[in-house]
Write an enzyme that holds these catalytic residues in place. Structure first.
Site, PDB file in Angstrom:
ATOM      1  N   LYS A   1      74.434  50.572  26.676  1.00  0.00           N
ATOM      2  CA  LYS A   1      75.662  51.322  25.840  1.00  0.00           C
ATOM      3  C   LYS A   1      76.992  50.913  26.325  1.00  0.00           C
ATOM      4  O   LYS A   1      77.739  50.640  25.364  1.00  0.00           O
ATOM      5  CB  LYS A   1      75.337  52.866  26.362  1.00  0.00           C
ATOM      6  CG  LYS A   1      76.314  53.577  25.470  1.00  0.00           C
ATOM      7  CD  LYS A   1      75.733  55.189  25.590  1.00  0.00           C
ATOM      8  CE  LYS A   1      76.855  56.005  24.910  1.00  0.00           C
ATOM      9  NZ  LYS A   1      76.326  57.558  25.088  1.00  0.00           N
TER      10      LYS A   1
ATOM     11  N   GLU B   1      73.644  46.599  37.534  1.00  0.00           N
ATOM     12  CA  GLU B   1      72.474  45.818  37.253  1.00  0.00           C
ATOM     13  C   GLU B   1      72.233  45.067  36.127  1.00  0.00           C
ATOM     14  O   GLU B   1      71.655  43.813  36.108  1.00  0.00           O
ATOM     15  CB  GLU B   1      71.296  46.900  37.358  1.00  0.00           C
ATOM     16  CG  GLU B   1      71.160  47.643  38.608  1.00  0.00           C
ATOM     17  CD  GLU B   1      71.955  49.189  38.633  1.00  0.00           C
ATOM     18  OE1 GLU B   1      73.079  48.966  37.799  1.00  0.00           O
ATOM     19  OE2 GLU B   1      71.679  50.047  39.315  1.00  0.00           O
TER      20      GLU B   1
ATOM     21  N   GLY C   1      72.323  57.957  26.505  1.00  0.00           N
ATOM     22  CA  GLY C   1      71.365  56.673  26.792  1.00  0.00           C
ATOM     23  C   GLY C   1      69.842  57.235  27.014  1.00  0.00           C
ATOM     24  O   GLY C   1      69.176  56.609  26.435  1.00  0.00           O
ATOM     25  N   ARG C   2      69.514  58.419  27.498  1.00  0.00           N
ATOM     26  CA  ARG C   2      68.040  58.670  27.702  1.00  0.00           C
ATOM     27  C   ARG C   2      67.364  59.343  26.187  1.00  0.00           C
ATOM     28  O   ARG C   2      66.402  59.651  26.036  1.00  0.00           O
ATOM     29  CB  ARG C   2      68.207  59.832  28.717  1.00  0.00           C
ATOM     30  CG  ARG C   2      69.071  61.099  28.696  1.00  0.00           C
ATOM     31  CD  ARG C   2      68.883  61.664  30.048  1.00  0.00           C
ATOM     32  NE  ARG C   2      69.871  62.785  29.897  1.00  0.00           N
ATOM     33  CZ  ARG C   2      71.069  62.539  30.421  1.00  0.00           C
ATOM     34  NH1 ARG C   2      71.522  61.273  30.658  1.00  0.00           N
ATOM     35  NH2 ARG C   2      72.012  63.725  30.279  1.00  0.00           N
TER      36      ARG C   2
ATOM     37  N   GLU D   1      67.439  63.916  34.414  1.00  0.00           N
ATOM     38  CA  GLU D   1      68.909  63.311  34.238  1.00  0.00           C
ATOM     39  C   GLU D   1      69.631  64.459  33.455  1.00  0.00           C
ATOM     40  O   GLU D   1      70.903  64.782  33.488  1.00  0.00           O
ATOM     41  CB  GLU D   1      68.956  61.928  33.480  1.00  0.00           C
ATOM     42  CG  GLU D   1      70.264  61.348  33.856  1.00  0.00           C
ATOM     43  CD  GLU D   1      70.376  59.642  33.752  1.00  0.00           C
ATOM     44  OE1 GLU D   1      69.929  58.966  34.667  1.00  0.00           O
ATOM     45  OE2 GLU D   1      70.692  59.334  32.386  1.00  0.00           O
TER      46      GLU D   1
ATOM     47  N   HIS E   1      42.640  60.896  42.054  1.00  0.00           N
ATOM     48  CA  HIS E   1      42.194  59.985  43.386  1.00  0.00           C
ATOM     49  C   HIS E   1      43.152  59.915  44.135  1.00  0.00           C
ATOM     50  O   HIS E   1      43.185  59.036  45.364  1.00  0.00           O
ATOM     51  CB  HIS E   1      41.394  59.141  42.994  1.00  0.00           C
ATOM     52  CG  HIS E   1      40.093  59.255  42.287  1.00  0.00           C
ATOM     53  ND1 HIS E   1      38.916  59.679  42.836  1.00  0.00           N
ATOM     54  CD2 HIS E   1      39.762  59.155  41.129  1.00  0.00           C
ATOM     55  CE1 HIS E   1      37.954  59.882  42.330  1.00  0.00           C
ATOM     56  NE2 HIS E   1      38.428  59.845  40.898  1.00  0.00           N
TER      57      HIS E   1
ATOM     58  N   LYS F   1      76.993  55.029  41.055  1.00  0.00           N
ATOM     59  CA  LYS F   1      77.577  53.552  40.569  1.00  0.00           C
ATOM     60  C   LYS F   1      78.918  53.137  41.326  1.00  0.00           C
ATOM     61  O   LYS F   1      79.041  52.055  41.564  1.00  0.00           O
ATOM     62  CB  LYS F   1      77.834  53.780  39.237  1.00  0.00           C
ATOM     63  CG  LYS F   1      76.379  53.794  38.096  1.00  0.00           C
ATOM     64  CD  LYS F   1      76.793  53.774  36.758  1.00  0.00           C
ATOM     65  CE  LYS F   1      75.679  53.952  35.808  1.00  0.00           C
ATOM     66  NZ  LYS F   1      75.813  54.209  34.441  1.00  0.00           N
TER      67      LYS F   1
END
Ligand code: F6P
Length: 570
Positions: free
Chosen positions: A229, A235, A290-291, A376, A407, A535
């Site tokens: 965005k 990253e 974003g999410r 978030e 398990h 960040k």
């Protein structure tokens, strides 16, 4: 020091929390909330076993069907009265007005002064949606058209790489909301995926991930989709630059970038500066968080994988859920019920965890996706009026695909000291029917929620042990370990099949759940200042790590660690 049991400690914390800032909180001083407190005290010792025994219709009364989805919430410590009080709470807080404000494009993200309109991206009706007086629907349709044109070319082999070969591999580069949604949907809809192409998702800045992916692809046939965005995320930009260098190293011509790189971003100048051609930019807008963005051009990798028709089916499914959410009465409204169940457990039972347990291997990544969506969005502690909240907010969301999770961590779900509400999700029909596999999977799925709800009484356990002809002394020894208290709540979400449409509805259902909780808690579910802090700090530390001088400006731990790393490298 007196020793408290976990229950006593939780109760004490609950009392302290509900007495802090009481006069400031519209929520905790509301009539419905106070009634819920009283109701909680009455209900906390009632068992679900009893609720089921006393009501043969409990399943019918506490389940809702929506298209191909069945939402069963009968295995909860919840009654019709709880539901009535939650509906009253929503009315007292004017929840419906808040929901309408979001759908109408008002700036409900108040810290960033933005509208929140992921619902416009999948608005399949002819309803106009205005932001600052402008109808955004034409913009949305233009980008959908752009996606269709491009994805059809790539999928049909019409889009050629720099050396004239067709694209066989797509590498999506993004992180967080610019990665998780597309990755999860591509995995979930794997049976719909085009056979001629492979899809890779690169998010971690750890060089091991990009090295692993680049080993599997050829520069001549690879398309990189850089999704960001802001187009500044460290990253993503680092991975994108490394990928570009790798490509140019092989193809040795700057012009190759235009054939092998496209971008999805709101930051046009940043993309152009990176070297990606203007016509290869897929746009979205600052009113898409974003999410919440997989419905926008951020879904480009999805459309490349499953085709634009299927991508639009995903949007259709989400839109259908939006309409259910907007129009159904609250007591029949799936996202609302999911939200208030969460509030019931987080704020009254003091249960700060929520497990997501998909019984479908292709849905494994939905856990990570929902983790970001929920944590978030609602990992916040400040209300709209800038006061701190006087109650708990977003839970810790975690889980794993069944039966692997069984398990690994289910022991704690069944017999640990904490009560952890769960969502069990499964398709009735498998995407890959193989022999008895799906029956076994579904049997496990149903067994778990039944066991959590019912538990096993001491008497039932004794009978089982007696049938095994054990010595009385051994029975006495084993009894407490093999008795299960049960009364552990869960929702069951059944999908007929995982299709683009049902998946779209399922994801929208969770989005609205999270949003309703944020509205009730009076927090901003759409910003993420906590992530921003990390960040910013990382940028400073990166500079210091690269320099040769000793670091002394931080706390002694951070200084010590940095200097230790530097010395080790020497
Ligand atoms: O994790 C924080 C975050 O800001 C997310 O909200 C966002 O989805 C992600 O980083 C990536 O940001 P961008 O799309 O700007 O690269």
């Amino acid at each position: 020091m007196p020793t408290l049991t976990v229950m006593e400690a939780s109760e004490a914390i609950r009392k302290i929390r509900s007495s802090v800032n009481k006069e400031n909180s519209e929520l905790t001083s509301s009539k419905a909330w106070q009634a819920l407190e009283v109701h909680y005290a009455e209900l906390r010792d009632v068992t679900m076993r009893n609720l089921f025994e006393n009501d043969a219709q409990r399943f019918e009364r506490f389940s809702i069907e929506f298209e191909d989805i069945l939402f069963d919430y009968s295995k909860n410590r919840f009654t019709e009265y709880t539901r009535d009080l939650m509906v009253k709470l929503a009315k007292e807080l004017n929840l419906q007005d808040k929901i309408a404000a979001m759908f109408d494009g008002q700036k409900v993200n108040w810290t960033e002064n933005r509208a929140v309109l992921h619902t416009a991206l999948r608005n399949r009706s002819d309803r106009e949606v205005h932001v600052n007086g402008e109808d955004v629907m034409p913009l949305v349709h233009t980008e959908l058209e752009h996606m269709r044109e491009f994805t059809e070319q790539v999928r049909m082999g019409g889009w050629k790489g720099h050396t004239g070969e067709r694209i066989t591999d797509v590498v999506s580069i993004g992180i967080g909301g610019s990665d998780l949604g597309a990755r999860m949907v591509c995995e979930a809809l794997q049976p719909y995926q085009i056979a001629e192409m492979n899809f890779h998702f690169l998010s971690n800045v750890d060089g091991s991930q990009i090295a692993g992916i680049l080993k599997k692809v050829k520069p001549e046939t690879t398309l990189f989709v850089v999704v960001s965005k802001t187009f500044t995320t460290l990253e993503t930009m680092t991975n994108a630059r490394t990928a570009r260098d790798w490509l140019l190293n092989y193809l040795n011509d700057e012009e190759a970038v235009a054939k092998h790189f496209v971008a999805v971003s709101t930051n046009e100048s940043g993309v152009v500066e990176f070297g990606i051609a203007k016509e290869n930019i897929f746009r979205f807008w600052n009113w898409v968080g974003g999410r919440y963005s997989l419905w926008s051009t951020v879904g480009l990798p999805i459309a490349l994988a499953i085709g634009m028709d299927n991508f639009e089916e995903l949007l259709d499914g989400a839109h259908a859920m939006d309409e259910h959410f907007r129009k159904s009465s609250l007591d029949q409204n799936i996202p609302f019920i999911m939200a208030v169940l969460g509030i019931w457990y987080v704020n009254f039972f003091m249960a700060p965890n929520h497990a997501v347990l998909p019984y479908d291997q292709n849905l494994d990544s939905i856990v990570e996706y929902l983790q970001q969506l929920d944590m978030e969005s609602n990992g916040k502690a400040i209300k709209k009026n800038e006061d701190p909240v006087d109650h708990a907010t977003g839970p810790v969301v975690w889980g794993r695909a069944g039966t692997n999770g069984q398990h690994a961590f289910y022991q704690l779900l069944h017999q640990g000291t904490a009560m952890i509400p769960c969502d069990f999700i499964a398709p009735i029909e498998s995407s890959n029917p193989v022999g008895e596999h799906h029956h076994i999977l579904l049997a496990n799925f149903l067994a778990q929620s039944e066991a959590l709800m019912k538990g096993r009484t001491r008497e039932e356990t004794r009978q089982i042990l007696e049938m095994q002809e054990l010595q009385q002394a051994d029975i006495v020894k084993l009894l407490p370990h093999m008795t299960f208290n049960g009364n552990r709540p869960s929702n069951t979400i059944l999908l007929k099949r995982v299709t683009p449409r049902s998946l779209g509805s399922l994801l929208a259902m969770y989005e609205h759940k999270v949003m309703v909780q944020g509205m009730i808690w009076d927090i901003n579910s759409y910003d993420q200042w906590g992530v921003e802090l990390g960040k910013t700090l990382a940028k400073t530390i990166l500079r210091e790590l690269k320099s040769t001088s000793t670091v002394f400006k931080h706390d002694s731990s951070t200084n010590g660690l940095m200097n230790y790393i530097k010395q080790s490298k020497e």
